[in-house]
Design an enzyme around this catalytic site. Structure first.
Site, PDB file in Angstrom:
ATOM      1  N   MET A  77      10.765 -84.331 -27.633  1.00  0.00           N
ATOM      2  CA  MET A  77      12.112 -85.601 -28.698  1.00  0.00           C
ATOM      3  C   MET A  77      13.210 -85.240 -27.924  1.00  0.00           C
ATOM      4  SD  MET A  77      11.090 -84.413 -31.888  1.00  0.00           S
ATOM      5  CE  MET A  77      12.444 -82.848 -32.654  1.00  0.00           C
TER       6      MET A  77
ATOM      7  N   HIS B 247      13.576 -77.301 -22.078  1.00  0.00           N
ATOM      8  CA  HIS B 247      12.214 -78.535 -21.408  1.00  0.00           C
ATOM      9  C   HIS B 247      12.128 -78.547 -19.495  1.00  0.00           C
ATOM     10  CE1 HIS B 247      14.557 -80.406 -24.894  1.00  0.00           C
ATOM     11  NE2 HIS B 247      13.207 -79.829 -25.755  1.00  0.00           N
TER      12      HIS B 247
ATOM     13  N   GLN C   2       7.484 -85.725 -39.012  1.00  0.00           N
ATOM     14  CA  GLN C   2       7.779 -84.157 -38.935  1.00  0.00           C
ATOM     15  C   GLN C   2       9.210 -83.731 -39.515  1.00  0.00           C
ATOM     16  OE1 GLN C   2       7.022 -83.655 -34.373  1.00  0.00           O
ATOM     17  NE2 GLN C   2       8.812 -82.599 -34.561  1.00  0.00           N
TER      18      GLN C   2
ATOM     19  N   LYS D 144       9.259 -71.272 -27.729  1.00  0.00           N
ATOM     20  CA  LYS D 144      10.065 -70.965 -28.235  1.00  0.00           C
ATOM     21  C   LYS D 144       9.870 -71.151 -29.944  1.00  0.00           C
ATOM     22  CE  LYS D 144      13.620 -73.022 -30.825  1.00  0.00           C
ATOM     23  NZ  LYS D 144      14.256 -74.393 -30.408  1.00  0.00           N
ATOM     24  N   ASP D 145       8.614 -72.286 -29.908  1.00  0.00           N
ATOM     25  CA  ASP D 145       8.114 -72.675 -31.414  1.00  0.00           C
ATOM     26  C   ASP D 145       7.053 -72.100 -31.322  1.00  0.00           C
ATOM     27  OD1 ASP D 145      10.217 -75.055 -31.931  1.00  0.00           O
ATOM     28  OD2 ASP D 145       9.989 -75.114 -30.473  1.00  0.00           O
TER      29      ASP D 145
ATOM     30  N   GLN E 238       5.033 -72.943 -33.854  1.00  0.00           N
ATOM     31  CA  GLN E 238       4.533 -74.521 -33.163  1.00  0.00           C
ATOM     32  C   GLN E 238       2.880 -74.804 -31.443  1.00  0.00           C
ATOM     33  OE1 GLN E 238       5.991 -78.119 -32.280  1.00  0.00           O
ATOM     34  NE2 GLN E 238       6.322 -78.199 -30.428  1.00  0.00           N
TER      35      GLN E 238
ATOM     36  N   ARG F 294      19.575 -78.603 -30.966  1.00  0.00           N
ATOM     37  CA  ARG F 294      20.359 -78.966 -31.863  1.00  0.00           C
ATOM     38  C   ARG F 294      21.586 -77.915 -31.408  1.00  0.00           C
ATOM     39  NH1 ARG F 294      14.783 -79.213 -34.500  1.00  0.00           N
ATOM     40  NH2 ARG F 294      14.569 -80.934 -35.897  1.00  0.00           N
TER      41      ARG F 294
HETATM   42  P1  AMP Z   1      11.731 -80.134 -28.482  1.00  0.00           P
HETATM   43  O1  AMP Z   1      12.349 -80.946 -27.726  1.00  0.00           O
HETATM   44  O2  AMP Z   1      12.510 -79.502 -28.944  1.00  0.00           O
HETATM   45  O3  AMP Z   1      10.779 -80.568 -29.641  1.00  0.00           O
HETATM   46  O4  AMP Z   1      10.160 -79.196 -27.438  1.00  0.00           O
HETATM   47  C1  AMP Z   1       9.580 -79.432 -27.257  1.00  0.00           C
HETATM   48  C2  AMP Z   1       9.093 -78.762 -26.334  1.00  0.00           C
HETATM   49  O5  AMP Z   1      10.275 -77.841 -25.452  1.00  0.00           O
HETATM   50  C3  AMP Z   1       8.356 -77.480 -27.322  1.00  0.00           C
HETATM   51  O6  AMP Z   1       6.946 -77.181 -26.777  1.00  0.00           O
HETATM   52  C4  AMP Z   1       8.968 -76.627 -27.225  1.00  0.00           C
HETATM   53  O7  AMP Z   1       8.726 -75.431 -28.270  1.00  0.00           O
HETATM   54  C5  AMP Z   1       9.988 -76.710 -25.860  1.00  0.00           C
HETATM   55  N1  AMP Z   1      11.286 -75.905 -25.895  1.00  0.00           N
HETATM   56  C6  AMP Z   1      12.627 -75.880 -26.788  1.00  0.00           C
HETATM   57  N2  AMP Z   1      13.494 -75.389 -26.338  1.00  0.00           N
HETATM   58  C7  AMP Z   1      12.714 -75.011 -25.543  1.00  0.00           C
HETATM   59  C8  AMP Z   1      13.449 -73.702 -24.926  1.00  0.00           C
HETATM   60  N3  AMP Z   1      14.924 -72.826 -24.657  1.00  0.00           N
HETATM   61  N4  AMP Z   1      12.971 -72.554 -23.951  1.00  0.00           N
HETATM   62  C9  AMP Z   1      11.572 -73.416 -23.982  1.00  0.00           C
HETATM   63  N5  AMP Z   1      11.065 -73.859 -24.205  1.00  0.00           N
HETATM   64  C10 AMP Z   1      11.498 -74.492 -25.332  1.00  0.00           C
END
Ligand code: AMP
Length: 279
Positions: free
Chosen positions: A27, A34, A58, A147-148, A151, A185
């Site tokens: 996102m 990321h 979502q 982390k998720d 998901q 966030r």
């Molecule tokens: P998001 O942009 O938050 O939707 O995250 C996109 C992807 O990056 C998702 O697969 C998350 O699980 C992963 N992600 C977010 N934060 C982390 C983190 N601290 N370490 C590893 N992967 C992450």
């Protein structure tokens, strides 16, 4: 790239050269978490597509869709630097054109934790947009962060149930030097909240520290974590020990259990998790 047609054309060209395709859905507001996914995709595959889409479906009505940090130019440079070949940044209309009327609902693992607390629309939104991205890019491998953790389980269920031929790769959580899990966030946190937020990771550490073997009770693990959160004046939205395979409730550590936490710290809703290892 903005259009589905352009991404399909770029992927088709790469495939005609026998390239293996990697997809990293995000996102945006990219951080080292990321970038670790993009680097892993770069190492594993020949052509890396990073998607950047703040998926409105979502977010619940009371959540932070409007405030969600956006930094597309910076993201484009970071993604390219980490090895992305294509940044796919579609508009909402490109993904959900007028008349769009399909939702994918994954059952089972969506019913607890974030599914229970954010509402069922959250994982419906995730599953639907990820299924669309899989259709658009047809990746050989797709990369998600542990982390998720929930998901990842939802996506694994989705691809199994719909026979989507993609390998799902879960990558370790990347943390700040003080242990806070990186998250887009985290920018919502003021300095005092930022310090208190480290309690999530410390609570997971404290929980692991009381695990002496497979018989260690869930109650003792949860108590150890809850004490650390309470010391930081954090009242978790949930703090639960569950099976890392199907999120069923567990009463002892067994051969590995997922401790998952969500908490609001100031304006930020933070999540973290750890697989408890029986020593
Ligand atoms: P998001 O942009 O938050 O939707 O995250 C996109 C992807 O990056 C998702 O697969 C998350 O699980 C992963 N992600 C977010 N934060 C982390 C983190 N601290 N370490 C590893 N992967 C992450």
């Amino acid at each position: 790239m903005r259009s589905i047609a352009d991404v399909r054309a770029a992927v088709a060209e790469a495939r005609s050269r026998d390239a293996a395709i990697g997809l990293v859905p995000t996102m945006g507001a990219l951080h080292e978490g990321h970038l670790s996914l993009i680097r892993r995709a770069r190492a594993d595959t020949d052509f890396v597509v990073v998607s950047l889409f703040v998926n409105p479906t979502q977010f619940a009505a009371n959540e932070d869709l409007g405030a969600y940090p956006r930094s597309e130019e910076r993201d484009a440079a970071l993604a390219a630097g980490a090895g992305a070949d294509v940044l796919f940044a579609p508009s909402v209309e490109e993904i959900y054109p007028s008349g769009f009327a399909t939702t994918i609902h994954v059952g089972g693992v969506t019913e607890v934790l974030d599914g229970e607390h954010r509402g069922p629309a959250h994982f419906d939104g995730v599953a639907t947009v990820v299924a669309k991205l899989f259709q658009i890019v047809a990746p050989d491998s797709a990369y998600f962060g542990q982390k998720d953790a929930q998901q990842v389980l939802v996506i694994r269920r989705l691809v199994r149930d719909l026979d989507i031929p993609v390998r799902i790769v879960a990558c370790p959580t990347v943390r700040e030097p003080d242990g806070l899990a990186m998250s887009s966030r985290n920018v919502y946190l003021d300095p005092d909240e930022r310090r208190r937020a480290t309690a999530l990771n410390r609570a997971l550490d404290a929980a692991q520290a009381v695990v002496t073997g497979p018989q260690t009770s869930a109650a003792s693990v949860l108590d150890a974590a809850r004490r650390v959160l309470a010391d930081a004046a954090i009242d978790p939205e949930y703090l639960e020990l569950r099976s890392p395979h199907d999120l069923a409730e567990v009463h002892s550590i067994g051969d590995g259990a997922l401790l998952a936490v969500a908490a609001r710290v100031g304006r930020a809703r933070l999540i973290d998790n750890r697989i408890m290892e029986a020593q």
